[in-house]
Write a protein that holds these residues in place. Structure first.
Motif, PDB file in Angstrom:
ATOM      1  N   LEU A 126       0.809  -1.229   0.000  1.00  0.00           N
ATOM      2  CA  LEU A 126       0.000   0.000   0.000  1.00  0.00           C
ATOM      3  C   LEU A 126       0.843   1.281   0.000  1.00  0.00           C
ATOM      4  O   LEU A 126       0.298   2.381   0.054  1.00  0.00           O
ATOM      5  CB  LEU A 126      -0.952   0.000   1.198  1.00  0.00           C
ATOM      6  CG  LEU A 126      -2.125  -0.977   1.039  1.00  0.00           C
ATOM      7  CD1 LEU A 126      -2.914  -1.109   2.333  1.00  0.00           C
ATOM      8  CD2 LEU A 126      -3.049  -0.525  -0.097  1.00  0.00           C
ATOM      9  N   MET A 127       2.168   1.132  -0.073  1.00  0.00           N
ATOM     10  CA  MET A 127       3.007   2.337  -0.031  1.00  0.00           C
ATOM     11  C   MET A 127       2.800   3.236  -1.261  1.00  0.00           C
ATOM     12  O   MET A 127       2.938   4.448  -1.185  1.00  0.00           O
ATOM     13  CB  MET A 127       4.493   1.965   0.113  1.00  0.00           C
ATOM     14  CG  MET A 127       4.865   1.463   1.498  1.00  0.00           C
ATOM     15  SD  MET A 127       4.490   2.609   2.851  1.00  0.00           S
ATOM     16  CE  MET A 127       6.007   3.533   2.967  1.00  0.00           C
ATOM     17  N   ASP A 128       2.430   2.622  -2.423  1.00  0.00           N
ATOM     18  CA  ASP A 128       2.164   3.456  -3.606  1.00  0.00           C
ATOM     19  C   ASP A 128       0.881   4.273  -3.403  1.00  0.00           C
ATOM     20  O   ASP A 128       0.796   5.424  -3.833  1.00  0.00           O
ATOM     21  CB  ASP A 128       2.064   2.585  -4.864  1.00  0.00           C
ATOM     22  CG  ASP A 128       3.402   1.957  -5.205  1.00  0.00           C
ATOM     23  OD1 ASP A 128       4.394   2.700  -5.325  1.00  0.00           O
ATOM     24  OD2 ASP A 128       3.471   0.718  -5.323  1.00  0.00           O
ATOM     25  N   ALA A 129      -0.111   3.649  -2.735  1.00  0.00           N
ATOM     26  CA  ALA A 129      -1.355   4.381  -2.445  1.00  0.00           C
ATOM     27  C   ALA A 129      -1.070   5.542  -1.484  1.00  0.00           C
ATOM     28  O   ALA A 129      -1.627   6.641  -1.620  1.00  0.00           O
ATOM     29  CB  ALA A 129      -2.385   3.431  -1.847  1.00  0.00           C
ATOM     30  N   ILE A 130      -0.170   5.299  -0.508  1.00  0.00           N
ATOM     31  CA  ILE A 130       0.218   6.366   0.434  1.00  0.00           C
ATOM     32  C   ILE A 130       0.885   7.510  -0.350  1.00  0.00           C
ATOM     33  O   ILE A 130       0.606   8.690  -0.112  1.00  0.00           O
ATOM     34  CB  ILE A 130       1.225   5.818   1.488  1.00  0.00           C
ATOM     35  CG1 ILE A 130       0.603   4.702   2.316  1.00  0.00           C
ATOM     36  CG2 ILE A 130       1.816   6.940   2.328  1.00  0.00           C
ATOM     37  CD1 ILE A 130      -0.102   5.096   3.559  1.00  0.00           C
ATOM     38  N   GLN A 157      -0.678   5.037  -9.529  1.00  0.00           N
ATOM     39  CA  GLN A 157      -0.213   4.264 -10.682  1.00  0.00           C
ATOM     40  C   GLN A 157       1.196   4.711 -11.088  1.00  0.00           C
ATOM     41  O   GLN A 157       2.070   3.897 -11.358  1.00  0.00           O
ATOM     42  CB  GLN A 157      -1.214   4.472 -11.835  1.00  0.00           C
ATOM     43  CG  GLN A 157      -1.042   3.519 -12.994  1.00  0.00           C
ATOM     44  CD  GLN A 157      -0.980   2.052 -12.566  1.00  0.00           C
ATOM     45  OE1 GLN A 157      -1.708   1.637 -11.667  1.00  0.00           O
ATOM     46  NE2 GLN A 157      -0.069   1.301 -13.155  1.00  0.00           N
ATOM     47  N   ARG A 158       1.408   6.025 -11.076  1.00  0.00           N
ATOM     48  CA  ARG A 158       2.721   6.574 -11.462  1.00  0.00           C
ATOM     49  C   ARG A 158       3.796   6.127 -10.461  1.00  0.00           C
ATOM     50  O   ARG A 158       4.918   5.805 -10.843  1.00  0.00           O
ATOM     51  CB  ARG A 158       2.637   8.107 -11.517  1.00  0.00           C
ATOM     52  CG  ARG A 158       3.898   8.782 -11.965  1.00  0.00           C
ATOM     53  CD  ARG A 158       4.238   8.453 -13.425  1.00  0.00           C
ATOM     54  NE  ARG A 158       5.497   9.034 -13.829  1.00  0.00           N
ATOM     55  CZ  ARG A 158       6.390   8.429 -14.614  1.00  0.00           C
ATOM     56  NH1 ARG A 158       6.149   7.234 -15.100  1.00  0.00           N
ATOM     57  NH2 ARG A 158       7.505   9.031 -14.945  1.00  0.00           N
ATOM     58  N   SER A 159       3.409   6.096  -9.176  1.00  0.00           N
ATOM     59  CA  SER A 159       4.359   5.642  -8.144  1.00  0.00           C
ATOM     60  C   SER A 159       4.748   4.183  -8.401  1.00  0.00           C
ATOM     61  O   SER A 159       5.920   3.812  -8.282  1.00  0.00           O
ATOM     62  CB  SER A 159       3.714   5.806  -6.759  1.00  0.00           C
ATOM     63  OG  SER A 159       4.511   5.206  -5.790  1.00  0.00           O
ATOM     64  N   LYS A 160       3.755   3.367  -8.793  1.00  0.00           N
ATOM     65  CA  LYS A 160       4.045   1.946  -9.107  1.00  0.00           C
ATOM     66  C   LYS A 160       5.019   1.863 -10.270  1.00  0.00           C
ATOM     67  O   LYS A 160       5.988   1.100 -10.229  1.00  0.00           O
ATOM     68  CB  LYS A 160       2.743   1.206  -9.463  1.00  0.00           C
ATOM     69  CG  LYS A 160       1.939   0.826  -8.247  1.00  0.00           C
ATOM     70  CD  LYS A 160       0.720  -0.012  -8.621  1.00  0.00           C
ATOM     71  CE  LYS A 160      -0.106  -0.230  -7.366  1.00  0.00           C
ATOM     72  NZ  LYS A 160      -1.510  -0.484  -7.603  1.00  0.00           N
TER      73      LYS A 160
END
Ligand SMILES: NC(=O)c1ccc[n+]([C@@H]2O[C@H](COP(=O)([O-])OP(=O)(O)OC[C@H]3O[C@@H](n4cnc5c(N)ncnc54)[C@H](OP(=O)(O)O)[C@@H]3O)[C@@H](O)[C@H]2O)c1
Length: 265
Positions: A161-165, A258-261
């Motif tokens: 969940l770190m990308d969501a954060i 999405q961009r973080s992923k």
């Protein structure tokens, strides 16, 4: 030995240092910092009276806990020479998008904590996401959370969940600032000066956030308290609904997540 060593004492490193010194019982003489920028180091020594070095190996050997706050591109060059000195030590990484498994390629036996703070850390009000490596004890986790809460509030999540954060609270200050600026410009359209409108908009966001935190009510409950039948607020809310505020915010967070992923692949 120092309790804490901070590698990279730029914007985020300094925000973390400031929080630790002002909100925990850790003293300046229990902290050592390192940076490649000598002017930066001099500024930090003068302001906070902590120990300093330009040698990361020395810092790693002398610190019980290491906080890594350099840019993600510097991960390998910083960690490879010091990884062996981090055996069984807690290593807190601030590096956006860098997974625990990647960090462990260079510091195999470290106890890795990955955090995602945001820029309000600079005023002690970060919203920080944190996830832990499997080899960290409950007692160590409590100590780490106390440390992280010295510069804001912390939410523990699974690493997935770190990308969501990142998409929500990491980028969040930019969304909130865009909203505040829009509110201020709307005030200008209605005849207020920008400065007056900005002060009112900023205080409105700050006061509403504080009210939400202190009352612990659901946002809809507090919204209904300001929305009287056929009054001004419901007319304003109708326009926000027409402009698809919720849809737009959900799309913004989804896109940033999405961009973080993509960036962390
Ligand atoms: N700012 C944010 O909102 C935010 C939010 C969440 C996470 N983060 C993460 O926080 C980390 C730090 O960001 P920042 O904004 O604080 O960056 P920054 O201001 O550039 O600070 C990084 C510091 O590390 C120094 N450095 C570079 N190589 C080094 C080395 N080998 N050894 C020791 N120090 C070294 C840099 O010196 P030079 O100037 O000489 O390169 C600089 O002073 C990043 O990984 C970022 O992803 C930042």
């Amino acid at each position: 030995m120092f309790k804490i060593g901070i590698i990279g004492i730029g914007n985020m490193g300094e925000a973390i240092l400031k929080g630790i010194l002002s909100k925990t019982n850790i003293n300046p003489d229990e902290i050592i910092v390192s940076d490649t920028n000598s002017q930066r180091l001099e500024y930090i020594i003068n302001k906070y009276s902590v120990a300093a070095t330009d040698n990361n190996v020395r810092l790693a050997k002398l610190s019980n806990v290491v906080i890594l706050s350099v840019k993600p591109k510097d991960l390998e060059s910083v960690l490879s020479p010091i990884g062996v000195f981090l055996n069984q030590k807690i290593l807190i990484s601030v590096l956006a998008g860098i997974k625990i498994s990647k960090i462990k390629q260079f510091a195999e036996n470290a106890k890795v904590v990955r955090i995602m703070p945001n820029t309000p850390a600079m005023v002690g009000e970060s919203a920080t996401g944190v996830c832990f490596d499997g080899n960290i004890s409950g007692e160590e986790k409590q100590w780490i959370l106390k440390l992280l809460n010295s510069f804001g509030k912390t939410v523990v999540v699974e690493e997935s969940l770190m990308d969501a954060i990142t998409g929500l609270s990491g980028s969040g200050p930019a969304y909130v600032l865009a909203f505040i600026d829009s509110l201020a410009q709307a005030g200008v359209k209605q005849g207020l000066s920008y400065n007056q409108a900005l002060e009112l908009a900023t205080q409105t966001v700050f006061g509403t956030a504080k009210m939400l935190m202190e009352t612990k009510e659901h946002p809809a409950v507090l919204r209904d308290k300001v929305t009287s039948p056929a009054g001004t607020t419901i007319y304003g809310l109708h326009q926000l609904e027409k402009g698809k505020l919720k849809d737009t915010v959900m799309n913004a967070v989804e896109s940033a997540t999405q961009r973080s992923k993509e960036l962390s692949e």
